[in-house]
Each structure stands twice: as C-alpha cells, then as structure tokens.
Design an enzyme around this catalytic site. Structure first.
Site, short mmCIF file in Angstrom:
data_model
loop_
_atom_site.label_atom_id
_atom_site.label_comp_id
_atom_site.label_asym_id
_atom_site.label_seq_id
_atom_site.Cartn_x
_atom_site.Cartn_y
_atom_site.Cartn_z
N HIS A 43 0.83 -1.21 0.00
CA HIS A 43 0.00 0.00 0.00
C HIS A 43 0.87 1.26 0.00
CE1 HIS A 43 -4.08 1.80 0.75
NE2 HIS A 43 -3.31 2.83 1.08
N HIS A 132 1.81 8.16 6.67
CA HIS A 132 1.73 8.87 5.39
C HIS A 132 2.77 9.99 5.36
CE1 HIS A 132 -2.23 6.93 5.33
NE2 HIS A 132 -2.29 7.20 4.04
#
Length: 251
Positions: A43, A132
């Site tokens: 991911h 992130h």
C-alpha cells in the site's frame, strides 16, 4: 496479482518509461502483521526523493517506511521489527530483517526488544503505524505523519501525530527527535490519509485527515512550533457519504 507496490519514472515530454522499481523484489510480501492483504500487501502512499544520494524514501502504509537506491536496492527499513522474513515473490531472497533500523535513545543506547518489535512504546520512542507523507527536512531528518493505525498490533491506543526521526545510516539506528499529537489522544486520531509539512515560518503543519468527533467527521489542520505551541488550528466538518457511518476515504 498485487497493487500499489511499483514506482514508475516517466519522461515528462515523451511519456517513455525511464525506470521501474518493483518492491516485491526487495521486501517480504508475506508479512501480514499489520494488515492481512495478499493483494495490497504494501500500500504505497508517498515517495520522497533524496537528492543527496539519488535515493527514494517510500511510505508503505501496510509495512512501514523504506529507503531504496536508484537501482532498487534496499538501504533501510523504518518499522516495528516483528514479522520480517525473506524478500522476493517466492520468499527465497535475502533476509529483510538485516535492513531494520534499531531504535535508540538520546544516549545512543538501544531500547529493549519489546520496543524494537513494536509490542510496547515509551514516551521517547514509538514507531510509525499506517503512516503517510514522509518528508526530508533541511537538517536531514525525516518528518512523517504517524496515523497510529493498529498501533502495537492491537489498535487499543488511539492517537496520531507528526513525528521527526534522525537516522544514522552507518550505525543503522533511528532516534525519535520530536513529536506532536500523542498528547491529543483520540481527539486527533486519523486512521487513514493525512499529512505533515513545514511552512515558511519553520513551523510544522499537521493535518489529521479524518477524525471521528462528537460533531461528526472532521479534518483538523494544526500549526505548531518546535516547542509544541499551537499557532492556529482549523477544523473542517464534512458530510459522510456512507449511510452506515463508515469512516473511510470516500467523503
């Protein structure tokens, strides 16, 4: 058979492919300690290009943060130590655990194994979880939004934060330098998306992309200085498009 595990460099004028990075070749595709997903095992959600050595610092939400060379050679892994095995689609390449950074305190001493593995944390160090937006700071350190997704592999402790790490590539160590967000607890917790930046004043702007509040889902944008003083905070409320109340990206 897999997704979100390639980087492709294109010529912006011709559109020709210049280079590809296949992360299945250099990481353990069968590590499911954080998320069990054979298709979206990595991911990938962000890339930071390090001009100093032409390398890439890459965030894989379901694994951790990794640094790779321009020739797709693994340099280090910033992630809890639990569960790392051999690289390659068939799991017969090198041991990825050899590339794990060791967490150290301000004196350079390693933390106990339960901290290294990610099963516990201290006030001075914790790994990133479902992170992130890594960015390289002027001092060479790395600033990351640590979502805290499935923190300590249990998900029982809910907080998100902006966190700065100093990495010594020669010693293969990582030290937590600064963080903001742990003290806010679940009120600042965003399990998905989110961002960190440094603005023109040198302050950190931390965006918790979707926080489930009593007033409904919100994005919280907070500017703090290095002393963790809040300069401003903006809360954006929005409608959840999912009738069942699911907190997810489609809002």
């Amino acid at each position: 058979s897999t997704v979100e595990d390639h980087i492709i460099e294109l010529d912006r004028n011709s559109g020709d492919i210049i280079k590809e990075w296949d992360f299945r070749q250099i990481l353990d595709v069968d590590r499911f300690d954080l998320v069990e997903d054979e298709v979206d095992w990595f991911h990938m959600n962000a890339i930071a290009f390090d001009e100093s050595d032409q390398s890439l610092i890459v965030s894989g939400r379901n694994q951790g943060v990794v640094k790779v060379s321009y020739n797709n050679e693994l340099i280090w892994i910033l992630a809890p130590h639990q569960g790392w095995g051999k690289a390659g689609l068939d799991g017969t390449a090198y041991e990825t655990s050899d590339y794990l950074l060791t967490a150290v305190n301000s004196s350079g001493n390693p933390y106990p194994q339960n901290i290294q593995d990610g099963r516990d944390e201290t006030l001075d160090f914790n790994w990133v979880w479902g992170q992130h937006a890594p960015m390289i700071l002027e001092n060479g350190n790395i600033l990351i939004y640590d979502n805290g997704f499935n923190r300590r592999f249990t998900g029982e402790t809910l907080y998100s934060r902006g966190v700065e790490y100093a990495i010594d590539e020669d010693a293969m160590t990582v030290q937590e330098i600064w963080q903001y967000g742990r003290e806010r607890g679940a009120d600042f917790y965003s399990p998905i998306i989110s961002d960190v930046d440094v603005n023109s004043r040198g302050n950190r702007v931390i965006t918790s992309g979707i926080v489930n509040t009593a007033e409904g889902p919100q994005s919280i944008i907070t500017e703090v200085d290095e002393g963790k003083n809040v300069i401003y905070e903006i809360k954006l409320s929005f409608k959840n498009q999912f009738s069942d109340g699911t907190i997810t990206w489609g809002n």
